[in-house]
Design an enzyme around this catalytic site. Structure first.
Site, PDB file in Angstrom:
ATOM      1  N   PRO A   1      -1.594  14.570 -13.892  1.00 31.23           N
ATOM      2  CA  PRO A   1      -0.964  15.085 -15.113  1.00 31.23           C
ATOM      3  C   PRO A   1      -1.838  14.732 -16.310  1.00 31.23           C
ATOM      4  O   PRO A   1      -2.172  13.558 -16.507  1.00 31.23           O
ATOM      5  CB  PRO A   1       0.384  14.354 -15.162  1.00 31.23           C
ATOM      6  CG  PRO A   1       0.199  13.124 -14.326  1.00 31.23           C
ATOM      7  CD  PRO A   1      -0.824  13.459 -13.291  1.00 31.23           C
TER       8      PRO A   1
ATOM      9  N   CYS B   1       1.071   5.554 -19.083  1.00 26.23           N
ATOM     10  CA  CYS B   1       0.469   5.984 -20.347  1.00 26.23           C
ATOM     11  C   CYS B   1       0.488   4.836 -21.363  1.00 26.23           C
ATOM     12  O   CYS B   1       1.539   4.246 -21.612  1.00 26.23           O
ATOM     13  CB  CYS B   1       1.219   7.189 -20.905  1.00 26.23           C
ATOM     14  SG  CYS B   1       0.513   7.803 -22.454  1.00 26.23           S
TER      15      CYS B   1
ATOM     16  N   LEU C   1      -2.264  15.492 -20.483  1.00 28.05           N
ATOM     17  CA  LEU C   1      -1.653  16.033 -21.682  1.00 28.05           C
ATOM     18  C   LEU C   1      -2.539  17.108 -22.302  1.00 28.05           C
ATOM     19  O   LEU C   1      -3.748  16.904 -22.481  1.00 28.05           O
ATOM     20  CB  LEU C   1      -1.392  14.911 -22.693  1.00 28.05           C
ATOM     21  CG  LEU C   1      -0.458  15.228 -23.849  1.00 28.05           C
ATOM     22  CD1 LEU C   1       0.928  15.602 -23.325  1.00 28.05           C
ATOM     23  CD2 LEU C   1      -0.363  14.048 -24.802  1.00 28.05           C
TER      24      LEU C   1
ATOM     25  N   GLY D   1      -8.511  13.582 -11.835  1.00 28.54           N
ATOM     26  CA  GLY D   1      -8.132  13.973 -13.184  1.00 28.54           C
ATOM     27  C   GLY D   1      -9.161  14.833 -13.867  1.00 28.54           C
ATOM     28  O   GLY D   1      -9.332  16.009 -13.544  1.00 28.54           O
TER      29      GLY D   1
END
Length: 329
Positions: free
Chosen positions: A11, A94, A13, A229
């Site tokens: 994930p 995070c 952002l 990522g």
């Protein structure tokens, strides 16, 4: 039957939105895809279509939630389940100041009982979804392995969560920016390997700094899965061989030309909905597709040119691809 979480895309952002996920799914059929982190409150109080809309082809797909209030996370999880997600992941990794101010993200690693309550509430609200967690190996300049093992062990005892996605760096809650937190704290892959040895019944997935298929194969000797990522964003065709190399697929790998055809069809359909989507929203995710090819610079130049993007003509993809082919001749 869902594929194993042998590989997944982290994930990220502003990056792993539905347009990126559609592209990724055309390249690999089996890899698990993750949404950006979405605040539970935004899902409860905002427009569900804005935050939860996805293409059916995206599955297997997981949505990552941010939050620290069990009741709120449960309400959000129930809505997420209605949109057909296969997994709901709780963000405990995070380190950004904004997330800390909301008392969630990496700072939750200091509150394991609360994390357990959150996971249990999410599972009760979405019983058909896998509930998982993504976290760091530790906080600040902590150097011992045992706090990590205690965190995972207690959650394994108090919840039904069996999938732990572990970013193999500490999260420094003070003194480093979110960007610096992705690079400066040292990687400790050995901590994640040790987790798998200590908790063989859990699914342990490693994340952090992984850039090549060779590195993926090495990690898979020690853990159940690898989450990639930034490399999968900046160089999406890294995923081109994943189905054959890591899932044993016999289907032919997609070519650049086939992918551009599908993306052109997708962009045409998205623009035709007149829901506010513009070509730039999609094309920004395609800039790395020609990584390593002679025409990569021309491809990036055309698809990042504001004047060329403004008419919202999906044929711009073909124009950029023709330039790549010309330079590759």
């Amino acid at each position: 039957m869902l594929p194993k979480r042998t590989l997944s895309i982290a994930p990220m952002l502003d990056w792993t939105d539905r347009h990126y996920r559609y592209m990724a799914r055309q390249i690999t059929q089996n890899t698990w895809l993750y949404t950006e982190m979405i605040n539970a409150g935004a899902i409860i109080h905002g427009d569900p279509n804005r935050f939860l809309l996805k293409d059916e082809c995206e599955n297997p797909v997981a949505l990552q939630l941010g939050g620290s209030e069990p009741e709120q996370l449960a309400q959000a999880a129930a809505k997420v389940a209605q949109f057909g997600y296969d997994e709901i992941n709780l963000n405990c990794g995070c380190p950004s100041p904004r997330v800390q101010k909301g008392a969630f993200g990496a700072c939750l690693m200091n509150e394991v009982a609360l994390v357990a309550d959150c996971l249990n509430a999410m599972q009760a609200a979405a019983p058909d979804c896998a509930i998982t967690i993504k976290h760091r190996i530790g906080l600040d300049k902590q150097t011992e392995y045992q706090p990590l093992a205690d965190f995972v062990g207690e959650l394994a005892q108090r919840t039904n969560c069996r999938t732990f996605i572990v970013h193999a760096r500490n999260a420094w809650l003070d003194g480093l920016s979110p960007k610096e937190n992705r690079d400066i704290p040292p990687l400790r892959y050995d901590f994640v390997y040790q987790l798998k040895q200590d908790f063989p019944h859990l699914e342990i997935i490693i994340n952090g700094g992984i850039k090549t298929n060779h590195e993926i194969a090495e990690h898979l000797q020690h853990v159940d899965g690898v989450m990639v990522g930034r490399e999968a964003y900046h160089n999406p065709m890294l995923m081109q061989s994943w189905d054959t190399q890591f899932y044993g697929s016999t289907q032919p790998e997609i070519s650049h030309a086939q992918l551009i055809e599908r993306l052109h069809q997708y962009a045409t359909a998205q623009l035709a909905t007149h829901r506010g989507t513009i070509l730039r929203h999609m094309a920004r995710h395609y800039l790395g597709l020609m990584h390593g090819l002679h025409g990569a610079r021309a491809w990036r130049r055309i698809l990042s040119d504001a004047d060329l993007l403004k008419p919202n003509n999906p044929d711009l993809l073909w124009q950029a691809w023709a330039e790549v082919q010309r330079e590759c001749e």
